[in-house]
Design a protein around this motif. Structure first.
Motif, PDB file in Angstrom:
ATOM      1  N   GLN A 165       1.037  -6.536 -23.469  1.00  0.00           N
ATOM      2  CA  GLN A 165       1.589  -5.331 -24.079  1.00  0.00           C
ATOM      3  C   GLN A 165       2.104  -5.570 -25.502  1.00  0.00           C
ATOM      4  OE1 GLN A 165       1.693  -2.212 -22.508  1.00  0.00           O
ATOM      5  NE2 GLN A 165       0.403  -3.201 -20.961  1.00  0.00           N
ATOM      6  N   ARG A 175       0.023   1.961 -12.732  1.00  0.00           N
ATOM      7  CA  ARG A 175      -0.426   1.203 -13.905  1.00  0.00           C
ATOM      8  C   ARG A 175       0.499   1.386 -15.109  1.00  0.00           C
ATOM      9  NH1 ARG A 175      -7.054   2.010 -13.679  1.00  0.00           N
ATOM     10  NH2 ARG A 175      -7.309   1.203 -11.538  1.00  0.00           N
ATOM     11  N   GLU A 176       1.777   1.445 -14.828  1.00  0.00           N
ATOM     12  CA  GLU A 176       2.783   1.471 -15.893  1.00  0.00           C
ATOM     13  C   GLU A 176       3.244   0.032 -16.114  1.00  0.00           C
ATOM     14  OE1 GLU A 176       5.727   4.090 -14.362  1.00  0.00           O
ATOM     15  OE2 GLU A 176       4.512   5.909 -14.636  1.00  0.00           O
ATOM     16  N   TYR A 177       2.447  -0.713 -16.857  1.00  0.00           N
ATOM     17  CA  TYR A 177       2.650  -2.156 -16.935  1.00  0.00           C
ATOM     18  C   TYR A 177       3.885  -2.540 -17.755  1.00  0.00           C
ATOM     19  CZ  TYR A 177      -2.076  -2.169 -15.069  1.00  0.00           C
ATOM     20  OH  TYR A 177      -3.179  -1.956 -14.283  1.00  0.00           O
ATOM     21  N   SER A 181       5.653   1.140 -10.451  1.00  0.00           N
ATOM     22  CA  SER A 181       5.077   0.989 -11.794  1.00  0.00           C
ATOM     23  C   SER A 181       3.688   0.373 -11.732  1.00  0.00           C
ATOM     24  CB  SER A 181       6.003   0.124 -12.662  1.00  0.00           C
ATOM     25  OG  SER A 181       7.268   0.736 -12.811  1.00  0.00           O
TER      26      SER A 181
END
Length: 208
Positions: free
Chosen positions: A127, A88-90, A84
């Protein structure tokens, strides 16, 4: 030749002797009554005693994973977190960090658990994932309490409660206040690390 004739005579005599069975009268022997069949009452006794197993109690037994299972889960979650972060799949990475922290708490690796909760909390704030941020703050507070830092634990719970109020989460507020009361009533909280070291010191003292 003589021995052969003797053998033939003996065989003939044995055949004539064994052939006399048909002259016996088998009708004169006593006939006893048949043995009555035994009744099996085991099923009736089981129904009478009602010895049933409570399946609900079995379902609620705590599941304790083994050390091998924890290590396997750690490798799986670590790879997922690295994947992740690489792409950059935060958002998913934040949840993977929380899962890693939970595994480390079960292994009593509290310093590593604290670090991953901090990383997860940092990403969840960026986020704007308020629910996950509140969960991270509560879990982080409990880890800090286990490490003996009661002041920071109370601060994290206070921050989590304010965030829950700002986002209109009454159930989260109630849950956080229960945690705060628990920490206040257990001010003499002995850290897990101190417990481990105390056991080691006791063993050393006994060995001396």
């Amino acid at each position: 030749m003589r021995y052969f004739l003797v053998l033939v005579m003996l065989c003939a005599y044995s055949l004539t002797a064994s052939a006399q069975w048909w002259r016996l009268d088998f009708k004169k022997h006593a006939r006893y009554p048949m043995i009555s069949r035994i009744k099996d009452n085991s099923l009736a006794r089981m129904k009478a005693t009602n010895n049933t197993v409570n399946i609900d109690c079995i379902d609620h037994l705590p599941y304790i994973p083994s050390q091998y299972q924890l290590e396997v889960n750690e490798r799986i979650v670590m790879r997922a977190a690295q994947h992740s972060m690489r792409f950059r799949e935060y958002g998913p990475a934040s949840y993977r960090f929380s899962e890693l922290a939970q595994i480390y708490v079960k292994e009593n690796r509290l310093s590593e658990a604290k670090w991953y909760y901090l990383q997860s909390n940092l990403i969840s704030r960026q986020q704007n994932d308020h629910q996950h941020t509140i969960s991270n703050l509560v879990n982080l507070a409990m880890v800090k309490a286990d490490l003996g830092d009661m002041t920071q634990a109370q601060q994290d719970l206070t921050e989590a409660r304010e965030l829950a109020r700002a986002n209109g989460r009454p159930q989260d507020i109630k849950f956080i206040e229960e945690k705060m009361k628990f920490l206040q009533t257990n001010k003499t909280w002995l850290p897990k690390s101190e417990l481990r070291y105390a056991d080691a010191a006791e063993v050393t003292a006994k060995s001396k």
